[in-house]
Design an enzyme around this catalytic site. Structure first.
Site, mmCIF file in Angstrom:
data_model
loop_
_atom_site.group_PDB
_atom_site.id
_atom_site.type_symbol
_atom_site.label_atom_id
_atom_site.label_comp_id
_atom_site.label_asym_id
_atom_site.label_seq_id
_atom_site.Cartn_x
_atom_site.Cartn_y
_atom_site.Cartn_z
ATOM 1 N N ASP A 71 0.814 -1.221 0.000
ATOM 2 C CA ASP A 71 0.000 0.000 0.000
ATOM 3 C C ASP A 71 0.845 1.268 0.000
ATOM 4 O O ASP A 71 0.451 2.297 0.555
ATOM 5 C CB ASP A 71 -0.964 0.009 1.207
ATOM 6 N N LYS A 78 1.772 2.117 -5.095
ATOM 7 C CA LYS A 78 2.349 1.561 -6.328
ATOM 8 C C LYS A 78 1.466 1.875 -7.533
ATOM 9 O O LYS A 78 1.953 2.160 -8.624
ATOM 10 C CB LYS A 78 2.521 0.032 -6.198
ATOM 11 N N ASN A 102 -5.685 -10.057 -3.720
ATOM 12 C CA ASN A 102 -5.308 -9.562 -2.387
ATOM 13 C C ASN A 102 -4.802 -8.126 -2.498
ATOM 14 O O ASN A 102 -4.823 -7.370 -1.536
ATOM 15 C CB ASN A 102 -4.236 -10.467 -1.735
ATOM 16 N N GLY A 144 -4.720 -4.174 -3.663
ATOM 17 C CA GLY A 144 -5.699 -3.109 -3.857
ATOM 18 C C GLY A 144 -4.946 -1.844 -4.166
ATOM 19 O O GLY A 144 -4.159 -1.370 -3.354
ATOM 20 N N HIS A 145 -5.117 -1.339 -5.383
ATOM 21 C CA HIS A 145 -4.401 -0.131 -5.786
ATOM 22 C C HIS A 145 -5.416 0.959 -6.096
ATOM 23 O O HIS A 145 -6.280 0.768 -6.949
ATOM 24 C CB HIS A 145 -3.558 -0.374 -7.038
ATOM 25 N N THR A 146 -5.301 2.073 -5.417
ATOM 26 C CA THR A 146 -6.193 3.191 -5.701
ATOM 27 C C THR A 146 -5.482 4.175 -6.610
ATOM 28 O O THR A 146 -4.363 4.600 -6.305
ATOM 29 C CB THR A 146 -6.608 3.897 -4.391
ATOM 30 N N ARG A 149 1.903 -28.842 -7.536
ATOM 31 C CA ARG A 149 1.600 -29.346 -8.889
ATOM 32 C C ARG A 149 0.201 -29.948 -9.018
ATOM 33 O O ARG A 149 -0.021 -30.885 -9.768
ATOM 34 C CB ARG A 149 2.693 -30.343 -9.340
ATOM 35 N N GLN A 191 1.644 -6.381 -3.549
ATOM 36 C CA GLN A 191 2.217 -6.556 -2.211
ATOM 37 C C GLN A 191 3.562 -5.830 -2.105
ATOM 38 O O GLN A 191 3.711 -4.792 -2.698
ATOM 39 C CB GLN A 191 2.350 -8.052 -1.849
ATOM 40 N N THR A 231 -8.621 -3.288 -0.136
ATOM 41 C CA THR A 231 -9.243 -4.583 -0.407
ATOM 42 C C THR A 231 -10.186 -5.012 0.713
ATOM 43 O O THR A 231 -11.314 -5.404 0.467
ATOM 44 C CB THR A 231 -8.139 -5.655 -0.610
ATOM 45 N N LYS A 290 3.260 10.128 -0.356
ATOM 46 C CA LYS A 290 2.514 10.596 0.828
ATOM 47 C C LYS A 290 3.307 11.527 1.745
ATOM 48 O O LYS A 290 3.070 11.547 2.962
ATOM 49 C CB LYS A 290 1.963 9.392 1.597
ATOM 50 N N VAL A 334 2.959 14.095 -3.433
ATOM 51 C CA VAL A 334 2.502 15.124 -2.487
ATOM 52 C C VAL A 334 0.967 15.204 -2.435
ATOM 53 O O VAL A 334 0.405 16.179 -1.960
ATOM 54 C CB VAL A 334 3.112 16.516 -2.824
HETATM 55 P P1 GDP Z 1 -0.753 0.307 -3.554
HETATM 56 O O1 GDP Z 1 -1.394 -0.956 -3.076
HETATM 57 O O2 GDP Z 1 0.705 0.348 -3.305
HETATM 58 O O3 GDP Z 1 -1.101 0.638 -4.986
HETATM 59 O O4 GDP Z 1 -1.361 1.467 -2.652
HETATM 60 P P2 GDP Z 1 -2.893 1.694 -2.211
HETATM 61 O O5 GDP Z 1 -3.640 2.220 -3.370
HETATM 62 O O6 GDP Z 1 -3.412 0.490 -1.513
HETATM 63 O O7 GDP Z 1 -2.710 2.777 -1.079
HETATM 64 C C1 GDP Z 1 -2.104 4.011 -1.318
HETATM 65 C C2 GDP Z 1 -3.120 5.146 -1.055
HETATM 66 O O8 GDP Z 1 -2.430 6.364 -0.978
HETATM 67 C C3 GDP Z 1 -4.159 5.319 -2.152
HETATM 68 O O9 GDP Z 1 -5.371 5.701 -1.563
HETATM 69 C C4 GDP Z 1 -3.595 6.443 -3.012
HETATM 70 O O10 GDP Z 1 -4.588 7.213 -3.668
HETATM 71 C C5 GDP Z 1 -2.916 7.271 -1.962
HETATM 72 N N1 GDP Z 1 -1.717 8.001 -2.411
HETATM 73 C C6 GDP Z 1 -0.748 7.586 -3.268
HETATM 74 N N2 GDP Z 1 0.230 8.512 -3.341
HETATM 75 C C7 GDP Z 1 -0.136 9.521 -2.501
HETATM 76 C C8 GDP Z 1 0.488 10.757 -2.106
HETATM 77 O O11 GDP Z 1 1.580 11.101 -2.530
HETATM 78 N N3 GDP Z 1 -0.203 11.521 -1.181
HETATM 79 C C9 GDP Z 1 -1.408 11.154 -0.672
HETATM 80 N N4 GDP Z 1 -2.001 11.954 0.221
HETATM 81 N N5 GDP Z 1 -1.999 10.004 -1.030
HETATM 82 C C10 GDP Z 1 -1.374 9.191 -1.915
HETATM 83 P P1 IMO Z 2 -1.047 -4.232 -2.222
HETATM 84 O O1 IMO Z 2 -0.644 -4.774 -3.566
HETATM 85 C C1 IMO Z 2 -0.987 -4.829 2.109
HETATM 86 C C2 IMO Z 2 -1.055 -8.988 3.517
HETATM 87 C C3 IMO Z 2 -2.298 -9.427 4.270
HETATM 88 C C4 IMO Z 2 -1.672 -10.464 5.187
HETATM 89 C C5 IMO Z 2 -0.620 -11.120 4.303
HETATM 90 C C6 IMO Z 2 -1.070 -12.424 3.645
HETATM 91 O O2 IMO Z 2 -2.294 -3.440 -2.212
HETATM 92 O O3 IMO Z 2 0.117 -3.538 -1.566
HETATM 93 P P2 IMO Z 2 -2.701 -12.971 1.631
HETATM 94 O O4 IMO Z 2 -4.180 -12.729 1.477
HETATM 95 O O5 IMO Z 2 -1.878 -12.342 0.570
HETATM 96 O O6 IMO Z 2 -2.376 -14.419 1.822
HETATM 97 O O7 IMO Z 2 -2.339 -12.256 3.029
HETATM 98 O O8 IMO Z 2 -0.293 -10.171 3.301
HETATM 99 N N1 IMO Z 2 -1.331 -8.401 2.183
HETATM 100 C C7 IMO Z 2 -1.260 -7.091 1.914
HETATM 101 N N2 IMO Z 2 -1.018 -6.032 2.713
HETATM 102 N N3 IMO Z 2 -1.164 -4.637 0.793
HETATM 103 C C8 IMO Z 2 -1.376 -5.686 -0.032
HETATM 104 O O9 IMO Z 2 -1.401 -5.576 -1.377
HETATM 105 C C9 IMO Z 2 -1.471 -6.980 0.523
HETATM 106 N N4 IMO Z 2 -1.684 -8.213 0.004
HETATM 107 C C10 IMO Z 2 -1.581 -9.069 1.033
HETATM 108 O O10 IMO Z 2 -2.875 -8.366 4.987
HETATM 109 O O11 IMO Z 2 -0.998 -9.833 6.252
HETATM 110 MG MG MG Z 3 -2.880 -1.584 -1.764
#
Ligand code: GDP
Ligand code: IMO
Ligand code: MG
Length: 428
Positions: free
Chosen positions: A13, A16, A38, A40-42, A142, A223, A299, A330, A413
């Site tokens: 999170d 990415k 698993n 979740g990218h916003t 397998r 991840q 997620t 951030k 930012v």
């Molecule tokens: P990912 O799983 O690595 O793609 O990240 P997530 O999407 O799960 O979580 C990152 C969160 O931070 C999302 O809600 C993004 O919109 C937000 N975000 C990403 N870059 C920035 C930033 O530079 N500043 C702020 N305030 N939010 C950000």
């Molecule tokens: P993104 O791509 C944060 C964590 C779960 C748990 C462990 C194993 O958005 O960064 P799983 O369901 O994969 O077997 O769970 O990994 N986990 C994540 N934590 N961001 C993720 O993905 C994650 N995907 C799995 O919370 O601790």
């Molecule tokens: Mg995420």
């Protein structure tokens, strides 16, 4: 600069989705190489907010071909739910390609994920419950089902029969659950097969030919390094290779063709699920980061555990992935803090560690050694050049760069696509 890998440098999170999306229209292919839903990218574009789980973020860039690589595990219902959701918002998903060697998440994988967590009780991993671990376990044992198997019902039936023989013993005799009927599984998988068929191809060939033509390929990790099955905080990890090496195995692009490896790191740190996290803040400061940073899982909606930037983790990530660049996200979330601590080493039972301790016990007992930096109060969300940042913010970034052992090439930012300071072009 044709092949660029993006990986999470912390516990996930890090932003990415936004970081990879930033290369925008200069990218020809974006490949998801590991994990499944698993992730979740916003991604925020203007007033629109997209939550992606299985689809690579390149799906949002017109002209870019998104690919689900062989290293991914696919829940077909989730995939088509996501495709339909995007199409209904006007996003063209027609270029999506899917590897025939990617594995499929079957209903029994989800069931086993959830019951095994329940059985682990206080030793649970805190998984996302999406069936990820059991699907990868079958791949390694397998007895998995691959995308290509969906197009031959006889083979599919044979494979599911073999898998269910084992699973039903486990479910009934160990977990005290009902047995799963083969037809139920086959029906769920075949529901989507015909719709999937035109997307399925030899993605290894497609990608390597694209690189031959000098096209740009981005390999997008789900991840993160500290959740990697080999290099993370085992057993509190996910079940795939989330580090840069996984980009090669999960896509079929050889290591000699990778030009750059970018680690995405937050200006602080978060973690979801169980497992050690030395800089975790369990008090009001953690709550502040969670509230200001909106740190709730994309997620599962779970509150993320929050803590200060951990440069020991960053140095480890830099080493394990061979990072060439860091995208720091951030930074804006820290605005308003008087002092910002950064973890530069650990103390473990009287011994100072500059590097991440390899054994689980020592890492669990690590006490952070902090250096403190001055905070800033000016709003930085409008900054687009490094020089636009307040002096204290510049100093903080430069300190992180020095402590992390890798140059910081871009700084987030704000959540929007444009809220970014680029110090070094990631494609040159
Ligand atoms: P990912 O799983 O690595 O793609 O990240 P997530 O999407 O799960 O979580 C990152 C969160 O931070 C999302 O809600 C993004 O919109 C937000 N975000 C990403 N870059 C920035 C930033 O530079 N500043 C702020 N305030 N939010 C950000
Ligand atoms: P993104 O791509 C944060 C964590 C779960 C748990 C462990 C194993 O958005 O960064 P799983 O369901 O994969 O077997 O769970 O990994 N986990 C994540 N934590 N961001 C993720 O993905 C994650 N995907 C799995 O919370 O601790
Ligand atoms: Mg995420």
């Amino acid at each position: 600069m044709p092949a660029v890998v993006f990986v999470g440098a912390q516990w996930g999170d890090e932003g990415k989705g936004k970081a990879t999306d930033v290369l925008g229209s200069r990218v020809d292919y974006v490949v998801k190489f590991n994990g499944g839903n698993n992730a979740g990218h916003t991604v925020v574009i203007g007033d629109e907010k997209y939550a992606l789980h299985l689809l690579p973020s390149g799906i949002l860039t017109p002209g870019c071909t998104p690919i689900i690589g062989n290293g991914v595990v696919i829940d077909l219902g989730v995939l088509f739910g996501e495709i339909d959701g995007l199409e209904s918002r006007g996003v063209d998903t027609s270029r999506l390609l899917v590897s025939s060697a990617a594995h499929v998440i079957a209903p029994y994988h989800r069931t086993i994920d959830n019951v095994s967590e329940r059985f682990l009780g206080k030793r649970k991993i805190g998984t996302t419950g999406r069936g990820i671990g059991p699907a990868y376990a079958d791949k390694i044992s397998r007895v998995g089902v691959r995308v290509g198997d969906l197009f031959d019902e006889a083979i599919l039936r044979e494979k599911i029969e073999g898998a269910l023989d084992q699973k039903n013993h486990l479910l009934v005799k160990v977990y005290n659950r009902r047995a799963i009927a083969i037809d139920e599984v086959i029906e769920e998988l075949l529901t989507h097969a015909e719709r999937l068929r035109p997307m399925v191809t030899d993605t290894v060939l497609v990608l390597n030919e694209a690189l031959d033509r000098k096209q740009t390929v981005v390999l997008e990790g789900g991840q993160a390094t500290m959740l990697d099955i080999d290099h993370g905080t085992y057993p509190f990890v996910t079940s795939s290779s989330a580090t840069a090496g996984g980009a090669c195995t999960g896509s079929g692009i050889g290591p000699t063709r990778i030009d750059r490896v970018v680690g995405v790191a937050k200006a602080y740190i978060t973690r979801v699920g169980e497992g050690p996290m030395p800089t975790e803040l369990v008090d009001g400061e953690g709550e502040r980061l969670r509230t200001v940073g909106g740190e709730y899982g994309t997620t599962t909606g779970r509150p993320r555990r929050c803590g200060w930037y951990d440069a020991v983790v960053a140095r480890y990530s830099s080493r394990v992935n061979g990072l060439t660049d860091i995208v720091l996200t951030k930074l804006d979330v820290l605005t308003g803090l008087k002092k910002i601590p950064v973890c530069v080493a650990y103390d473990v039972e009287g011994v100072r560690y500059q590097d991440l301790p390899v054994d689980q016990h020592a890492f669990g007992a690590a006490v952070p050694v902090y250096e403190e930096f001055d905070g800033w109060t000016d709003d930085i969300t409008g900054a687009r050049e490094f020089g636009d940042l307040p002096r204290a913010a510049q100093k903080y970034v430069l300190a992180l760069e020095k402590a992390s052992g890798c140059r910081i090439s871009a700084i987030g930012v704000g959540p929007g696509r444009e809220a970014l300071i680029v110090r070094h072009d990631l494609l040159s």
